[in-house]
Motif scaffolding. Sequence first.
Motif, PDB file in Angstrom:
ATOM      1  N   GLN A 135       0.876  -1.201   0.180  1.00  0.00           N
ATOM      2  CA  GLN A 135      -0.050   0.259   0.096  1.00  0.00           C
ATOM      3  C   GLN A 135       0.786   1.304   0.000  1.00  0.00           C
ATOM      4  O   GLN A 135       1.050   2.048   0.983  1.00  0.00           O
ATOM      5  N   GLY A 136       1.771   1.552  -1.151  1.00  0.00           N
ATOM      6  CA  GLY A 136       2.303   2.515  -1.271  1.00  0.00           C
ATOM      7  C   GLY A 136       3.710   2.437  -0.659  1.00  0.00           C
ATOM      8  O   GLY A 136       4.169   1.239   0.150  1.00  0.00           O
TER       9      GLY A 136
ATOM     10  N   LEU B 147       8.031   0.593   3.411  1.00  0.00           N
ATOM     11  CA  LEU B 147       9.143   0.965   4.563  1.00  0.00           C
ATOM     12  C   LEU B 147       8.854   0.567   5.904  1.00  0.00           C
ATOM     13  O   LEU B 147       9.339   0.142   6.677  1.00  0.00           O
ATOM     14  N   VAL B 148       7.561   0.623   6.251  1.00  0.00           N
ATOM     15  CA  VAL B 148       7.099   0.403   7.544  1.00  0.00           C
ATOM     16  C   VAL B 148       7.196  -0.952   7.885  1.00  0.00           C
ATOM     17  O   VAL B 148       7.655  -1.380   8.772  1.00  0.00           O
ATOM     18  N   ARG B 149       6.724  -1.738   6.871  1.00  0.00           N
ATOM     19  CA  ARG B 149       6.551  -3.254   7.008  1.00  0.00           C
ATOM     20  C   ARG B 149       8.256  -3.848   7.250  1.00  0.00           C
ATOM     21  O   ARG B 149       8.475  -4.694   8.097  1.00  0.00           O
TER      22      ARG B 149
ATOM     23  N   PHE C 219       6.935 -11.102   8.197  1.00  0.00           N
ATOM     24  CA  PHE C 219       6.628 -10.393   6.812  1.00  0.00           C
ATOM     25  C   PHE C 219       5.917 -11.634   6.013  1.00  0.00           C
ATOM     26  O   PHE C 219       4.959 -11.031   5.317  1.00  0.00           O
ATOM     27  N   TRP C 220       6.272 -12.839   6.027  1.00  0.00           N
ATOM     28  CA  TRP C 220       5.256 -13.754   5.277  1.00  0.00           C
ATOM     29  C   TRP C 220       3.902 -13.790   5.948  1.00  0.00           C
ATOM     30  O   TRP C 220       2.911 -13.827   5.276  1.00  0.00           O
TER      31      TRP C 220
ATOM     32  N   PRO D 146       2.440  -4.480  11.820  1.00  0.00           N
ATOM     33  CA  PRO D 146       3.846  -4.639  11.541  1.00  0.00           C
ATOM     34  C   PRO D 146       4.565  -3.794  12.765  1.00  0.00           C
ATOM     35  O   PRO D 146       5.627  -4.371  13.131  1.00  0.00           O
ATOM     36  N   LEU D 147       4.085  -2.922  13.154  1.00  0.00           N
ATOM     37  CA  LEU D 147       4.681  -1.862  14.228  1.00  0.00           C
ATOM     38  C   LEU D 147       4.644  -2.849  15.526  1.00  0.00           C
ATOM     39  O   LEU D 147       5.548  -3.065  16.316  1.00  0.00           O
TER      40      LEU D 147
END
Length: 240
Positions: A94-95, A100-102, A144-145, A163-164
Amino acid sequence: MMLLMIGRSKSSSTRRRRILAFRSSALVMAGLLAAILGTVAAGLSASSAMVVFDFIVRARPRISDATRVNLGRAIMVGILILCAILAPGIKSFQGVFGYLVRIWSLLAPPVFVCVVYGIFSKRATSRGAVATLSVGCTLGAVAFWYLGRPDLLESMPVYLRSPLNLGFLITVACGTVMWFGRAKDPVPSAQEVARRETRHDGEVMSPGERLIYRTGLTLLIVVLIGVTFVFSPWGLALFQ
Protein backbone atom coordinates in the motif's frame (compact mmCIF):
# COMPACT_ATOMS: atom_id res chain seq x y z
CA MET A 1 -14.99 44.72 -28.32
CA MET A 2 -15.37 44.75 -24.57
CA LEU A 3 -16.36 41.07 -24.57
CA LEU A 4 -13.30 40.24 -26.66
CA MET A 5 -10.99 42.02 -24.20
CA ILE A 6 -12.62 40.25 -21.26
CA GLY A 7 -12.19 36.89 -23.00
CA ARG A 8 -8.51 37.58 -23.69
CA SER A 9 -7.99 38.63 -20.06
CA LYS A 10 -9.55 35.43 -18.76
CA SER A 11 -7.50 33.34 -21.17
CA SER A 12 -4.30 35.09 -20.12
CA SER A 13 -5.16 34.63 -16.45
CA THR A 14 -5.80 30.93 -17.02
CA ARG A 15 -2.46 30.53 -18.78
CA ARG A 16 -0.64 32.30 -15.95
CA ARG A 17 -2.25 30.03 -13.37
CA ARG A 18 -1.27 26.96 -15.37
CA ILE A 19 2.30 28.19 -15.73
CA LEU A 20 2.55 28.97 -12.02
CA ALA A 21 1.10 25.58 -11.12
CA PHE A 22 3.56 23.87 -13.45
CA ARG A 23 6.50 25.80 -11.99
CA SER A 24 5.40 25.02 -8.43
CA SER A 25 5.08 21.34 -9.29
CA ALA A 26 8.51 21.42 -10.91
CA LEU A 27 10.04 22.96 -7.79
CA VAL A 28 8.40 20.35 -5.58
CA MET A 29 9.61 17.54 -7.83
CA ALA A 30 13.12 19.00 -7.90
CA GLY A 31 13.20 19.12 -4.10
CA LEU A 32 11.85 15.58 -3.88
CA LEU A 33 14.43 14.25 -6.34
CA ALA A 34 17.22 16.05 -4.48
CA ALA A 35 16.12 14.46 -1.20
CA ILE A 36 15.88 11.02 -2.80
CA LEU A 37 19.29 11.33 -4.45
CA GLY A 38 20.86 12.46 -1.19
CA THR A 39 19.35 9.54 0.71
CA VAL A 40 20.37 7.03 -1.96
CA ALA A 41 23.91 8.40 -2.13
CA ALA A 42 24.31 8.26 1.65
CA GLY A 43 22.93 4.72 1.81
CA LEU A 44 25.14 3.46 -1.01
CA SER A 45 28.23 5.08 0.48
CA ALA A 46 27.56 3.67 3.94
CA SER A 47 26.79 0.18 2.60
CA SER A 48 29.88 -0.03 0.42
CA ALA A 49 32.11 1.33 3.20
CA MET A 50 30.71 -1.21 5.65
CA VAL A 51 31.35 -4.13 3.29
CA VAL A 52 34.84 -2.96 2.35
CA PHE A 53 36.18 -2.08 5.80
CA ASP A 54 34.29 -4.59 7.96
CA PHE A 55 34.74 -7.63 5.73
CA ILE A 56 37.20 -7.25 2.86
CA VAL A 57 39.86 -5.17 4.62
CA ARG A 58 39.65 -7.37 7.69
CA ALA A 59 40.32 -10.46 5.59
CA ARG A 60 42.97 -8.73 3.44
CA PRO A 61 44.43 -5.82 5.41
CA ARG A 62 47.26 -5.18 2.94
CA ILE A 63 45.18 -4.15 -0.07
CA SER A 64 45.97 -0.69 -1.41
CA ASP A 65 43.78 2.38 -1.11
CA ALA A 66 43.10 2.36 -4.84
CA THR A 67 41.83 -1.21 -4.62
CA ARG A 68 39.57 -0.26 -1.72
CA VAL A 69 38.11 2.62 -3.70
CA ASN A 70 37.49 0.43 -6.75
CA LEU A 71 35.88 -2.27 -4.61
CA GLY A 72 33.67 0.33 -2.96
CA ARG A 73 32.53 1.65 -6.32
CA ALA A 74 31.81 -1.84 -7.63
CA ILE A 75 29.80 -2.68 -4.51
CA MET A 76 27.81 0.54 -4.85
CA VAL A 77 26.93 -0.29 -8.46
CA GLY A 78 25.94 -3.83 -7.48
CA ILE A 79 23.69 -2.64 -4.65
CA LEU A 80 22.09 -0.05 -6.93
CA ILE A 81 21.35 -2.66 -9.60
CA LEU A 82 19.91 -5.04 -7.00
CA CYS A 83 17.65 -2.32 -5.60
CA ALA A 84 16.48 -1.41 -9.10
CA ILE A 85 15.57 -5.05 -9.73
CA LEU A 86 13.63 -5.34 -6.46
CA ALA A 87 11.91 -1.94 -6.75
CA PRO A 88 8.92 -3.14 -8.86
CA GLY A 89 7.88 -5.39 -5.98
CA ILE A 90 6.83 -2.31 -3.99
CA LYS A 91 3.66 -2.05 -6.07
CA SER A 92 2.22 -5.03 -4.17
CA PHE A 93 2.19 -2.93 -0.97
CA GLN A 94 0.00 0.00 0.00
CA GLY A 95 2.45 2.61 -1.21
CA VAL A 96 6.11 3.22 -0.47
CA PHE A 97 5.41 4.24 3.12
CA GLY A 98 3.61 0.98 3.86
CA TYR A 99 6.50 -0.96 2.35
CA LEU A 100 9.08 0.90 4.43
CA VAL A 101 7.08 0.52 7.62
CA ARG A 102 6.71 -3.22 7.14
CA ILE A 103 10.34 -3.80 6.17
CA TRP A 104 12.02 -1.66 8.82
CA SER A 105 9.67 -2.57 11.65
CA LEU A 106 10.54 -6.24 11.12
CA LEU A 107 14.24 -6.10 10.18
CA ALA A 108 15.47 -3.20 12.32
CA PRO A 109 14.83 -4.70 15.83
CA PRO A 110 17.86 -7.06 15.93
CA VAL A 111 20.21 -4.33 14.70
CA PHE A 112 18.73 -1.86 17.18
CA VAL A 113 19.20 -4.27 20.08
CA CYS A 114 22.81 -5.03 19.11
CA VAL A 115 23.73 -1.36 18.78
CA VAL A 116 22.04 -0.26 22.00
CA TYR A 117 23.39 -3.18 24.02
CA GLY A 118 26.88 -2.67 22.60
CA ILE A 119 26.85 1.01 23.56
CA PHE A 120 25.42 0.74 27.06
CA SER A 121 26.74 -2.62 28.25
CA LYS A 122 30.29 -3.90 28.65
CA ARG A 123 29.07 -7.49 28.65
CA ALA A 124 27.93 -7.58 25.03
CA THR A 125 29.59 -10.37 23.09
CA SER A 126 29.93 -11.24 19.43
CA ARG A 127 28.23 -14.57 20.08
CA GLY A 128 25.23 -12.81 21.58
CA ALA A 129 25.13 -10.37 18.66
CA VAL A 130 25.21 -13.18 16.09
CA ALA A 131 22.46 -15.04 17.94
CA THR A 132 20.38 -11.86 18.19
CA LEU A 133 20.75 -11.08 14.49
CA SER A 134 19.93 -14.67 13.53
CA VAL A 135 16.83 -14.87 15.70
CA GLY A 136 15.69 -11.36 14.76
CA CYS A 137 16.05 -11.89 11.01
CA THR A 138 14.28 -15.24 11.24
CA LEU A 139 11.38 -13.79 13.20
CA GLY A 140 11.24 -10.82 10.83
CA ALA A 141 11.05 -13.10 7.79
CA VAL A 142 8.29 -15.16 9.39
CA ALA A 143 6.36 -12.03 10.36
CA PHE A 144 6.79 -10.60 6.86
CA TRP A 145 5.32 -13.77 5.36
CA TYR A 146 2.58 -13.80 7.98
CA LEU A 147 1.51 -10.22 7.21
CA GLY A 148 1.19 -11.14 3.56
CA ARG A 149 -1.43 -13.78 4.32
CA PRO A 150 -4.85 -12.15 4.81
CA ASP A 151 -6.42 -15.51 5.64
CA LEU A 152 -4.11 -15.87 8.64
CA LEU A 153 -4.51 -12.26 9.76
CA GLU A 154 -8.27 -12.61 10.11
CA SER A 155 -7.89 -15.40 12.65
CA MET A 156 -5.30 -13.56 14.79
CA PRO A 157 -5.81 -10.86 17.45
CA VAL A 158 -5.96 -7.28 16.25
CA TYR A 159 -2.69 -6.47 18.03
CA LEU A 160 -0.79 -8.95 15.85
CA ARG A 161 -2.08 -7.49 12.59
CA SER A 162 0.22 -4.46 12.66
CA PRO A 163 3.89 -4.62 11.61
CA LEU A 164 4.75 -2.05 14.28
CA ASN A 165 3.34 -4.25 17.04
CA LEU A 166 5.14 -7.28 15.64
CA GLY A 167 8.32 -5.22 15.48
CA PHE A 168 7.99 -4.43 19.18
CA LEU A 169 7.57 -8.13 20.01
CA ILE A 170 10.60 -8.99 17.88
CA THR A 171 12.59 -6.32 19.72
CA VAL A 172 11.65 -7.88 23.06
CA ALA A 173 12.65 -11.32 21.78
CA CYS A 174 15.98 -10.00 20.48
CA GLY A 175 16.66 -8.25 23.78
CA THR A 176 16.02 -11.51 25.61
CA VAL A 177 18.42 -13.39 23.33
CA MET A 178 21.10 -10.75 23.81
CA TRP A 179 20.60 -10.85 27.57
CA PHE A 180 21.18 -14.59 27.74
CA GLY A 181 24.14 -14.29 25.37
CA ARG A 182 25.94 -11.69 27.45
CA ALA A 183 29.28 -12.34 29.12
CA LYS A 184 29.47 -13.02 32.84
CA ASP A 185 32.32 -10.54 33.22
CA PRO A 186 32.84 -7.19 31.46
CA VAL A 187 34.42 -7.51 28.03
CA PRO A 188 38.00 -6.13 27.78
CA SER A 189 38.52 -2.76 26.15
CA ALA A 190 39.25 -2.41 22.44
CA GLN A 191 42.91 -1.57 23.11
CA GLU A 192 43.39 -4.70 25.17
CA VAL A 193 41.68 -6.87 22.58
CA ALA A 194 43.83 -5.41 19.81
CA ARG A 195 46.96 -6.00 21.88
CA ARG A 196 46.01 -9.62 22.45
CA GLU A 197 45.10 -10.33 18.83
CA THR A 198 48.13 -8.65 17.25
CA ARG A 199 50.88 -11.11 16.42
CA HIS A 200 54.60 -10.36 16.57
CA ASP A 201 54.89 -10.74 12.82
CA GLY A 202 52.25 -8.08 12.20
CA GLU A 203 49.47 -10.50 11.24
CA VAL A 204 46.09 -9.67 12.71
CA MET A 205 44.70 -13.20 12.27
CA SER A 206 46.34 -16.60 12.16
CA PRO A 207 45.73 -18.91 9.16
CA GLY A 208 43.20 -20.94 11.14
CA GLU A 209 41.34 -17.84 12.27
CA ARG A 210 41.36 -16.52 8.71
CA LEU A 211 39.85 -19.78 7.44
CA ILE A 212 37.11 -19.60 10.05
CA TYR A 213 36.49 -15.96 9.20
CA ARG A 214 36.22 -16.63 5.47
CA THR A 215 33.89 -19.57 6.07
CA GLY A 216 31.65 -17.45 8.27
CA LEU A 217 31.72 -14.64 5.73
CA THR A 218 30.68 -17.04 2.97
CA LEU A 219 27.79 -18.35 5.06
CA LEU A 220 26.73 -14.78 5.85
CA ILE A 221 26.68 -13.90 2.15
CA VAL A 222 24.57 -16.98 1.42
CA VAL A 223 22.13 -16.00 4.18
CA LEU A 224 21.91 -12.43 2.86
CA ILE A 225 21.20 -13.68 -0.64
CA GLY A 226 18.51 -15.99 0.74
CA VAL A 227 16.87 -13.21 2.75
CA THR A 228 16.98 -10.91 -0.29
CA PHE A 229 15.28 -13.56 -2.39
CA VAL A 230 12.60 -14.17 0.24
CA PHE A 231 11.73 -10.47 0.35
CA SER A 232 11.88 -10.11 -3.44
CA PRO A 233 8.76 -10.28 -5.64
CA TRP A 234 9.73 -13.79 -6.72
CA GLY A 235 10.05 -14.96 -3.13
CA LEU A 236 6.75 -13.39 -2.18
CA ALA A 237 5.06 -15.04 -5.14
CA LEU A 238 6.60 -18.37 -4.18
CA PHE A 239 5.39 -18.30 -0.57
CA GLN A 240 1.93 -16.93 -1.28
